[in-house]
Scaffold this motif. Structure first.
Motif, short mmCIF file in Angstrom:
data_model
loop_
_atom_site.label_atom_id
_atom_site.label_comp_id
_atom_site.label_asym_id
_atom_site.label_seq_id
_atom_site.Cartn_x
_atom_site.Cartn_y
_atom_site.Cartn_z
N ALA A 54 -6.74 3.16 18.51
CA ALA A 54 -6.28 1.80 18.22
C ALA A 54 -4.81 1.76 17.84
CB ALA A 54 -7.12 1.20 17.10
N GLY A 55 -4.14 2.93 17.82
CA GLY A 55 -2.73 2.98 17.47
C GLY A 55 -2.47 2.99 15.97
N GLU A 56 -3.50 3.14 15.14
CA GLU A 56 -3.33 3.14 13.69
C GLU A 56 -3.17 4.59 13.21
OE1 GLU A 56 -2.99 0.48 11.94
OE2 GLU A 56 -3.47 -0.97 13.51
N PHE A 57 -2.03 5.19 13.53
CA PHE A 57 -1.84 6.61 13.29
C PHE A 57 -1.76 6.95 11.81
CE2 PHE A 57 -0.54 6.03 17.65
CZ PHE A 57 -0.97 7.20 18.28
N VAL A 58 -1.09 6.13 11.03
CA VAL A 58 -0.94 6.44 9.61
C VAL A 58 -2.27 6.28 8.89
CG1 VAL A 58 0.23 5.81 7.47
CG2 VAL A 58 1.51 5.87 9.62
N ALA A 59 -3.05 5.26 9.23
CA ALA A 59 -4.38 5.12 8.64
C ALA A 59 -5.26 6.31 9.02
CB ALA A 59 -5.02 3.81 9.10
N ALA A 60 -5.15 6.76 10.27
CA ALA A 60 -5.89 7.95 10.69
C ALA A 60 -5.44 9.18 9.90
CB ALA A 60 -5.70 8.18 12.19
N TYR A 61 -4.15 9.28 9.64
CA TYR A 61 -3.62 10.41 8.87
C TYR A 61 -4.19 10.41 7.45
CZ TYR A 61 -0.16 13.36 6.50
OH TYR A 61 0.45 14.33 5.74
N ARG A 62 -4.22 9.26 6.81
CA ARG A 62 -4.77 9.19 5.44
C ARG A 62 -6.22 9.67 5.42
NH1 ARG A 62 -1.43 5.85 2.20
NH2 ARG A 62 -0.07 4.47 3.42
N PHE A 84 6.65 8.60 3.48
CA PHE A 84 6.56 7.76 4.67
C PHE A 84 5.37 6.83 4.55
CE2 PHE A 84 3.96 11.42 6.01
CZ PHE A 84 2.83 10.80 6.54
N ARG A 85 5.37 5.78 5.37
CA ARG A 85 4.26 4.85 5.46
C ARG A 85 4.25 4.23 6.84
NH1 ARG A 85 5.22 -0.24 1.55
NH2 ARG A 85 3.07 -0.57 2.25
N SER A 93 4.43 -0.97 9.98
CA SER A 93 4.11 -2.35 9.65
C SER A 93 4.29 -2.64 8.17
CB SER A 93 2.67 -2.67 10.05
OG SER A 93 1.77 -1.96 9.23
N ALA A 94 4.27 -1.59 7.34
CA ALA A 94 4.32 -1.72 5.87
C ALA A 94 3.14 -2.53 5.33
CB ALA A 94 5.64 -2.34 5.42
N GLN A 95 2.10 -2.68 6.15
CA GLN A 95 0.91 -3.40 5.72
C GLN A 95 -0.24 -2.43 5.47
OE1 GLN A 95 0.35 -6.24 8.86
NE2 GLN A 95 2.13 -7.47 8.29
N ASP A 96 0.09 -1.28 4.90
CA ASP A 96 -0.90 -0.24 4.66
C ASP A 96 -1.10 -0.05 3.16
OD1 ASP A 96 1.56 0.80 4.12
OD2 ASP A 96 1.29 2.65 5.24
N GLU A 97 -1.59 1.11 2.76
CA GLU A 97 -1.91 1.36 1.36
C GLU A 97 -0.71 1.80 0.54
OE1 GLU A 97 -5.33 3.95 1.05
OE2 GLU A 97 -6.14 3.17 2.93
N GLY A 98 0.44 1.93 1.15
CA GLY A 98 1.63 2.32 0.39
C GLY A 98 2.22 3.62 0.89
N TRP A 99 3.18 4.12 0.15
CA TRP A 99 3.92 5.31 0.55
C TRP A 99 3.09 6.58 0.38
CZ3 TRP A 99 8.37 4.72 3.08
CH2 TRP A 99 9.06 3.52 2.94
N ILE A 100 3.23 7.48 1.33
CA ILE A 100 2.61 8.81 1.26
C ILE A 100 3.69 9.81 0.87
CG2 ILE A 100 1.41 10.60 2.56
CD1 ILE A 100 0.34 8.39 4.40
N GLU A 101 3.60 10.34 -0.33
CA GLU A 101 4.62 11.25 -0.84
C GLU A 101 4.49 12.62 -0.18
OE1 GLU A 101 6.94 10.29 -2.85
OE2 GLU A 101 6.16 8.34 -3.54
N ARG A 130 8.12 4.22 8.68
CA ARG A 130 9.18 3.99 7.70
C ARG A 130 9.27 5.22 6.80
NH1 ARG A 130 10.54 -1.62 7.26
NH2 ARG A 130 9.26 -2.79 8.72
N TRP A 131 10.52 5.66 6.58
CA TRP A 131 10.75 6.81 5.71
C TRP A 131 11.64 6.39 4.56
CZ3 TRP A 131 8.97 11.91 6.53
CH2 TRP A 131 8.25 12.08 7.72
N ARG A 132 11.33 6.92 3.38
CA ARG A 132 12.10 6.61 2.18
C ARG A 132 12.63 7.90 1.57
NH1 ARG A 132 8.67 4.26 -2.63
NH2 ARG A 132 8.16 6.49 -2.79
#
Length: 642
Positions: free
Chosen positions: A27-35, A74-75, A78-86, A102-104
Motif C-alpha cells: 500500500a506504499g506505507e513503508f514507515v508504518a511497515a517499518y514500525r 525520521f518519520r 506525510s507527517a501523519q504518522d506516530e511521530g519521529w523514529i529516533e 522527513r529527516w530531522r
C-alpha cells in the motif's frame, strides 16, 4: 506459562505481523511497515521469515553530519504518522525504508534542520546558530544533471528562500517605494521589438484598482488574512527588482532545479503539494518539503527564474495551483510581462556571482516538423498487428464501491488483461445527474501517473466537470502507472509497456461494453498531456471510440520505438478529434508541436478542431477548456439523457 506466552508472541510476529507488513508495503506505507517490523524483530530477532520480511523494503544507509554528534530521526513524509523514529547520533549506520521520508537533525549550538533527502541522506551540513540568512536554507555545492537536456553543471554552495515570497514581504517592498525607485529596476523593458522607458514599463504593473502592485491585489494591498500567502500575479520584471531590494537574486534555472530535487528518485512531494486546487495556500501548509528544507517548490505558485529562453521569454518553474503536477519537472517559459494568477517567485543568495554560462539564455527544445515522416501502409500494418489480442473472458469484478460523493458513485473494478496473467484496475465514475445507459469517456492522464506510487486519491481537477455534466468516466490504471510501476529498462521495455497500454485501452472498452449501464455506441477517448500525445495511437487502433479529445497534446521530441510513435498512427485516425492547447505552451510549442499533429490527423477537415486558448501547457482558465470539451461531446455523442 512463560514459554506459552513467548511462543504466542513469536507466532504473532511471524503469522500476524509479517503479513500486515507485506500489506503495508504494497500500500506504499513503508514507515508504518517499518514500525511494525521493528516490533516483530524485537520479539523474534532470529526468525528467518521475520528477518526476510523486515529487510525486503529497507536498505542499509550511512547517515553522517558535519559536524558529527547530531541527533537524527525520521518519520513518514506525510507527517501523519506516530511521530519521529529516533536513530541516535551521527555518524550512524542502519537500515531504513526505501521511500521518501522527513529527516530531522539537531545539535546544540547549531540550527535544527528538517529535510527530505531524495533518495536518502548521505551527508548533512549543520550551520552554527544564527549564521544563516533569515528565512533561507543552505544548499551545498554539487553537480546537477538536467535529464531533459542531457547536460551537467557544477554548482557552488548557496542559500535559497525556505518559502515562496509572501504577500507581506512584497508589501514591504511596495511600501518602501519599490515601484518608485529606479535603482532596483536594472533590466530593460523589451516588448514587441522595442525598448520601453522605465516610466512606460512600470506603468504596466498595476493591481485591479490601478495602484502599483501585483495584478491579484486591490488598493495597493493583498486580501485580508493572506499575509502569509505567496504573492502572485506579478511579472518577471517585478520579481527581479524585489530580489535586488532584498539583497538577493532570482535563481537560475540550474539553481532552482538543484534545490527542488525535481529529477531525483521519489515523487511523493507531488501528493503533498498544492496542485489542481482552488487557489493559492499559505506557504508551507501543504507539506511539500524539499531535499534541502524548502517548501512549495512543487505547486502553489510557479516561480520566475533568471534565464531567458531562445525566444526572449523567461523561465518560470515548478507549476502552480491551477496546473497539473507534472509541471514540477517540466520546463516552462513565458513573456516576462505575464502577470496571471499563480505567477510568483522565491530568491537565492550566492556567496559569489554565478558563472556567466549559468546566466545565459537556454535554447528551447523543439521538434523539427520536417523530420516527422509517417510510415508507409505496409509498415504500419505490421505496427498495427502488435495491438491485436485474443478476446478472452473478462473475469471482471467490482472490488470497491464508494457512494459518499454528492455528484457521482465511484467503483473500483478490475478485469483480465490482454497479456500475461495480469489484471487491469479501473476506477469508473458514474454520474448521479444522468440516466443510464451512460455515455462513457476513457481517460488517459498526464506524466505524473508513471511517477506516483498510488492511485489513491486520483486527481480529478480536469475530470470532474465531465462527471458532473452527466457522463461516466473510466480511469484505467495503465501499465507502468501508479501501483503497476516496475523497474524501467531501455527501448525494448518501452516498446512492451507502450503496446500493453494500448491493449489496456482496448480491454477497458471491452469492459465498458459488457456493462448494461454504459452505452457502448457512445464512447470517447480523452487524453491529457502525455495521454494527449499518445492519443493518436489509441484512436487509430480502436475504432469503437466515436470521438477523441486531446488536451495539451502535440508531437514530442522524445525517442520512442517506431511501433509506438504517434507520428505513424496520427494519419490513420478517422474519428472526429478536438485538440485544446495553450497558445504559449513552452513544452509543446504551437508551431512545431501542436500544428504538425493537427495537420497529420487523418480526420476529415470538417470534423477536427484546434482550439488554441490563452496560456501555457495547461490553459489557466479551466472553464474555457471545459466548454470546448462539453460542446464537442454534445456534438458527436449527443446530449446527455437526464
Amino acid at each position: 506459562m512463560w514459554l506459552r506466552v513467548r511462543e504466542g508472541r513469536i507466532r504473532w510476529a511471524r503469522d500476524t505481523a509479517m503479513p500486515e507488513v507485506t500489506r503495508l508495503v504494497e500500500a506504499g506505507e513503508f514507515v508504518a511497515a517499518y514500525r511494525l517490523a521493528q516490533r516483530a524483530l524485537a520479539i523474534a530477532p532470529n526468525d528467518p521469515r521475520v528477518q526476510a520480511a523486515a529487510s525486503s523494503f529497507t536498505l542499509p544507509t550511512d547517515i553522517t553530519s558535519n559536524p558529527p554528534g547530531a541527533d537524527v530521526a525520521f518519520r513518514a513524509y506525510s507527517a501523519q504518522d506516530e511521530g519521529w523514529i529516533e536513530i541516535g547520533k551521527t555518524p550512524a549506520s542502519t537500515r531504513v525504508p526505501i521511500t521518501l521520508m522527513r529527516w530531522r537533525f539537531a545539535k546544540e549550538g547549531y540550527e535544527p534542520l528538517e529535510v527530505a533527502p531524495n533518495p536518502r541522506p548521505v551527508d548533512v551540513r549543520l550551520l552554527p546558530a544564527g549564521t544563516s540568512p533569515a528565512g533561507m536554507v543552505y544548499v551545498p555545492a554539487g553537480p546537477l544533471e538536467l535529464e531533459s537536456r542531457r547536460t551537467s553543471v557544477d554548482l557552488g554552495e548557496y542559500w535559497i528562500d525556505k518559502f515562496e515570497v509572501t504577500n507581506q514581504q512584497f508589501k514591504a517592498f511596495v511600501d518602501a517605494g519599490g515601484y518608485r525607485h529606479q535603482k532596483y529596476w536594472t533590466e530593460a523593458f523589451r516588448q514587441a521589438g522595442r525598448v520601453l522607458s522605465w516610466e512606460e514599463g512600470t506603468a504596466l504593473f498595476r493591481d485591479a484598482t490601478g495602484r502599483p502592485g501585483p495584478s491579484t491585489w486591490e488598493l495597493g494591498t493583498y486580501k485580508d488574512g493572506e499575509a502569509e500567502w505567496p504573492v502572485d500575479g506579478l511579472s518577471w520584471y517585478e520579481a527581479a527588482p524585489y530580489a535586488a531590494y532584498a539583497d538577493k537574486s532570482l535563481p537560475t534555472v540550474y539553481h532552482w532545479y538543484y534545490a527542488s530535487g525535481a529529477f531525483r528518485t521519489f515523487s511523493e512531494i507531488l501528493r503533498f503539494s498544492n496542485f489542481g486546487g482552488r487557489g493559492t495556500a499559505r506557504v508551507g501548509i501543504s507539506g511539500g518539503l524539499g531535499p534541502y528544507g524548502t517548501y512549495d517548490m512543487a505547486g502553489n505558485v510557479k516561480e520566475w527564474a533568471w534565464n531567458e529562453s531562445s525566444e526572449g521569454h523567461r523561465f518560470v518553474l515548478g507549476g502552480a495551483w491551477n496546473e497539473p503536477a507534472y509541471q514540477f519537472r517540466d520546463e516552462d517559459a513565458r513573456t516576462p510581462f505575464e502577470r496571471g494568477p499563480g505567477f510568483g517567485f522565491r530568491c537565492v543568495r550566492l556567496p559569489s556571482p554565478s558563472e556567466a554560462r549559468l546566466m545565459t539564455s537556454i535554447a528551447t527544445l523543439k521538434p523539427d516538423p520536417a523530420l516527422l515522416v509517417p510510415a508507409g501502409d505496409d509498415v504500419y500494418k505490421n505496427y498495427r498487428r502488435l495491438y491485436e489480442y485474443d478476446v478472452l473472458p473478462l473475469e471482471a469484478k467490482i472490488d470497491e464501491r464508494d457512494d459518499s460523493q454528492p455528484h457521482w458513485i465511484a467503483e473500483r473494478a478490475s478485469f483480465r488483461a490482454a497479456y500475461g496473467s495480469e489484471r487491469v484496475p479501473v476506477v469508473l465514475f458514474l454520474p448521479r445527474s444522468a440516466k443510464p445507459p451512460y455515455q462513457a469517456v476513457v481517460y488517459f492522464p498526464g506524466s505524473y501517473a508513471p511517477r506516483l506510487q498510488s492511485s489513491r486519491p486520483l486527481t480529478l481537477h480536469w475530470l470532474e466537470f465531465l462527471i458532473r455534466d452527466g457522463r461516466a468516466v473510466a480511469y484505467p490504471i495503465y501499465q507502468q502507472t501508479y501501483e503497476r510501476r516496475r523497474p524501467q529498462g531501455g527501448q525494448n521495455f518501452l516498446r512492451e509497456i507502450s503496446i500493453q497500454r494500448g491493449l489496456d485501452v482496448r480491454r477497458t472498452i471491452d469492459y465498458l461494453a459488457s456493462r448494461p449501464d454504459i452505452d457502448s455506441s457512445r464512447m470517447a477517448f480523452y487524453g491529457q498531456s502525455l495521454g494527449a500525445q499518445l492519443g493518436p495511437v489509441y484512436l487509430a487502433i480502436e475504432p469503437r471510440f466515436r470521438t477523441g479529445i486531446l488536451l495539451s497534446g502535440g508531437f514530442e521530441t522524445w525517442t520512442v520505438p517506431p511501433e509506438t510513435d504517434p507520428v505513424h498512427f496520427a494519419p490513420r485516425v478517422r474519428q472526429p478529434v478536438l485538440m485544446v492547447n495553450g497558445r504559449d505552451d513552452f513544452d509543446l510549442p504551437y508551431r512545431t508541436a501542436q500544428v504538425p499533429l493537427f495537420r497529420a490527423l487523418g480526420t476529415a477537415a470538417a470534423d477536427k478542431r484546434h482550439a488554441v486558448l490563452d496560456g501555457g501547457h495547461m490553459p489557466p482558465v479551466p472553464q474555457r477548456v471545459f466548454k470546448e470539451i462539453l460542446d464537442w461531446l454534445d456534438r458527436y455523442l449527443g446530449p446527455v439523457v437526464r
